[in-house]
Design a protein around this motif. Structure first.
Motif, PDB file in Angstrom:
ATOM      1  N   LEU A 196       0.821  -1.209   0.000  1.00 45.07           N
ATOM      2  CA  LEU A 196       0.000   0.000   0.000  1.00 45.07           C
ATOM      3  C   LEU A 196       0.858   1.263   0.000  1.00 45.07           C
ATOM      4  CD1 LEU A 196      -2.854  -1.152   2.385  1.00 45.07           C
ATOM      5  CD2 LEU A 196      -2.990  -0.826  -0.089  1.00 45.07           C
ATOM      6  N   TRP A 197       1.983   1.251   0.709  1.00 47.28           N
ATOM      7  CA  TRP A 197       2.876   2.407   0.683  1.00 47.28           C
ATOM      8  C   TRP A 197       3.488   2.604  -0.697  1.00 47.28           C
ATOM      9  CZ3 TRP A 197       5.008   0.623   5.938  1.00 47.28           C
ATOM     10  CH2 TRP A 197       4.448   1.380   6.977  1.00 47.28           C
ATOM     11  N   SER A 198       3.726   1.532  -1.422  1.00 45.33           N
ATOM     12  CA  SER A 198       4.377   1.659  -2.731  1.00 45.33           C
ATOM     13  C   SER A 198       3.392   2.072  -3.834  1.00 45.33           C
ATOM     14  CB  SER A 198       5.079   0.364  -3.120  1.00 45.33           C
ATOM     15  OG  SER A 198       4.144  -0.662  -3.375  1.00 45.33           O
ATOM     16  N   TRP A 199       2.097   1.871  -3.609  1.00 46.37           N
ATOM     17  CA  TRP A 199       1.088   2.246  -4.601  1.00 46.37           C
ATOM     18  C   TRP A 199       0.644   3.676  -4.361  1.00 46.37           C
ATOM     19  CZ3 TRP A 199      -2.369  -2.661  -3.669  1.00 46.37           C
ATOM     20  CH2 TRP A 199      -1.710  -3.779  -4.182  1.00 46.37           C
ATOM     21  N   ASP A 200       0.351   4.362  -5.415  1.00 42.02           N
ATOM     22  CA  ASP A 200      -0.124   5.746  -5.305  1.00 42.02           C
ATOM     23  C   ASP A 200      -1.636   5.798  -5.543  1.00 42.02           C
ATOM     24  OD1 ASP A 200       0.047   8.479  -4.925  1.00 42.02           O
ATOM     25  OD2 ASP A 200       0.453   8.886  -7.039  1.00 42.02           O
ATOM     26  N   HIS A 201      -2.339   4.840  -4.949  1.00 44.47           N
ATOM     27  CA  HIS A 201      -3.798   4.808  -5.108  1.00 44.47           C
ATOM     28  C   HIS A 201      -4.403   3.973  -3.981  1.00 44.47           C
ATOM     29  CE1 HIS A 201      -3.562   0.630  -6.563  1.00 44.47           C
ATOM     30  NE2 HIS A 201      -2.527   1.021  -7.287  1.00 44.47           N
ATOM     31  N   THR A 202      -5.711   4.099  -3.836  1.00 47.90           N
ATOM     32  CA  THR A 202      -6.398   3.249  -2.872  1.00 47.90           C
ATOM     33  C   THR A 202      -6.486   1.838  -3.436  1.00 47.90           C
ATOM     34  OG1 THR A 202      -8.555   3.783  -3.821  1.00 47.90           O
ATOM     35  CG2 THR A 202      -7.795   5.164  -1.964  1.00 47.90           C
ATOM     36  N   ALA A 203      -6.794   0.881  -2.564  1.00 46.86           N
ATOM     37  CA  ALA A 203      -6.874  -0.507  -3.016  1.00 46.86           C
ATOM     38  C   ALA A 203      -7.965  -1.244  -2.244  1.00 46.86           C
ATOM     39  CB  ALA A 203      -5.538  -1.214  -2.831  1.00 46.86           C
ATOM     40  N   THR A 204      -8.610  -2.153  -2.925  1.00 45.03           N
ATOM     41  CA  THR A 204      -9.612  -3.012  -2.301  1.00 45.03           C
ATOM     42  C   THR A 204      -8.935  -4.285  -1.796  1.00 45.03           C
ATOM     43  OG1 THR A 204     -10.075  -4.188  -4.364  1.00 45.03           O
ATOM     44  CG2 THR A 204     -11.409  -2.204  -3.907  1.00 45.03           C
ATOM     45  N   VAL A 205      -9.682  -5.037  -1.012  1.00 42.40           N
ATOM     46  CA  VAL A 205      -9.184  -6.332  -0.548  1.00 42.40           C
ATOM     47  C   VAL A 205      -8.804  -7.185  -1.755  1.00 42.40           C
ATOM     48  CG1 VAL A 205      -9.793  -8.467   0.657  1.00 42.40           C
ATOM     49  CG2 VAL A 205     -10.545  -6.258   1.582  1.00 42.40           C
ATOM     50  N   ARG A 206      -9.662  -7.231  -2.763  1.00 37.00           N
ATOM     51  CA  ARG A 206      -9.415  -8.050  -3.954  1.00 37.00           C
ATOM     52  C   ARG A 206      -8.114  -7.640  -4.640  1.00 37.00           C
ATOM     53  NH1 ARG A 206     -11.105 -12.503  -4.965  1.00 37.00           N
ATOM     54  NH2 ARG A 206     -13.187 -11.925  -4.292  1.00 37.00           N
ATOM     55  N   GLN A 207      -7.853  -6.347  -4.776  1.00 34.65           N
ATOM     56  CA  GLN A 207      -6.628  -5.889  -5.436  1.00 34.65           C
ATOM     57  C   GLN A 207      -5.381  -6.297  -4.650  1.00 34.65           C
ATOM     58  OE1 GLN A 207      -7.979  -1.821  -5.554  1.00 34.65           O
ATOM     59  NE2 GLN A 207      -8.028  -1.834  -7.808  1.00 34.65           N
ATOM     60  N   VAL A 208      -5.447  -6.158  -3.334  1.00 35.06           N
ATOM     61  CA  VAL A 208      -4.311  -6.565  -2.501  1.00 35.06           C
ATOM     62  C   VAL A 208      -4.115  -8.074  -2.611  1.00 35.06           C
ATOM     63  CG1 VAL A 208      -3.393  -6.672  -0.142  1.00 35.06           C
ATOM     64  CG2 VAL A 208      -4.582  -4.596  -0.932  1.00 35.06           C
ATOM     65  N   LEU A 209      -5.204  -8.821  -2.527  1.00 40.58           N
ATOM     66  CA  LEU A 209      -5.130 -10.285  -2.634  1.00 40.58           C
ATOM     67  C   LEU A 209      -4.503 -10.704  -3.961  1.00 40.58           C
ATOM     68  CD1 LEU A 209      -5.840 -13.164  -1.655  1.00 40.58           C
ATOM     69  CD2 LEU A 209      -8.060 -12.853  -2.772  1.00 40.58           C
ATOM     70  N   GLU A 210      -4.967 -10.126  -5.062  1.00 41.31           N
ATOM     71  CA  GLU A 210      -4.432 -10.499  -6.377  1.00 41.31           C
ATOM     72  C   GLU A 210      -2.940 -10.212  -6.467  1.00 41.31           C
ATOM     73  OE1 GLU A 210      -6.971  -8.479  -9.177  1.00 41.31           O
ATOM     74  OE2 GLU A 210      -8.616  -9.905  -8.850  1.00 41.31           O
ATOM     75  N   ASP A 211      -2.504  -9.114  -5.881  1.00 45.87           N
ATOM     76  CA  ASP A 211      -1.083  -8.789  -5.916  1.00 45.87           C
ATOM     77  C   ASP A 211      -0.275  -9.765  -5.059  1.00 45.87           C
ATOM     78  OD1 ASP A 211       1.038  -6.783  -6.733  1.00 45.87           O
ATOM     79  OD2 ASP A 211       1.270  -6.819  -4.556  1.00 45.87           O
TER      80      ASP A 211
END
Length: 136
Positions: A27-42
């Motif tokens: 999350l610190w490295s991304w310059d955007h908000t994220a959903t649970v699904r986006q974090v999970l996929e990553d």
């Protein structure tokens, strides 16, 4: 950040767990908000995790004051409440407070700084003296 969130975060500065650290790093490295699904996929590119596991970690980090969230439709969008540098500074403050002799510990730390790091600290202290408060 609310006063309650700041107090919760200060109490929880002891350090993140393994998965919390990985999630916060993303999350610190991304310059955007994220959903649970986006974090999970990553994260699934490196390890196998359940959706509910990631959801629980994000919720825990939110409750500790490290993340903010906004409801977007049916899913929350998460974002760090503060920077990686803020977290590291709070960890350093906690280590100093627990050292038994903050000044001696800080001086030992300074002894191991590079010339560039020492120059940056000198510049920051000069700025602090000029304004009478820490620079942000």
């Amino acid at each position: 950040m609310s006063g309650q969130q700041a107090r919760q975060r200060e109490a929880a500065v002891q350090g993140f767990g393994d998965l919390e650290s990985v999630v916060m790093d993303r999350l610190w490295s991304w310059d955007h908000t994220a959903t649970v699904r986006q974090v999970l996929e990553d994260l699934t590119t490196e390890r196998r995790l359940a959706y509910t596991t990631v959801m629980t970690v994000l919720d825990n980090l939110y409750r500790k004051g490290w993340l903010t969230r906004e409801l977007d439709g049916k899913a929350y969008q998460y974002r760090p409440a503060s920077s990686r540098q803020d977290y590291s500074a709070e960890l350093m403050r906690q280590v100093l407070a627990g050292s038994g002799d903050e000044v001696a510990t800080l001086l030992r730390f300074v002894d191991h700084m590079t010339d560039e790091e020492a120059a940056a600290v000198r510049d920051a202290l000069r700025g602090r003296r000029r304004t009478g408060r820490p620079e942000s």
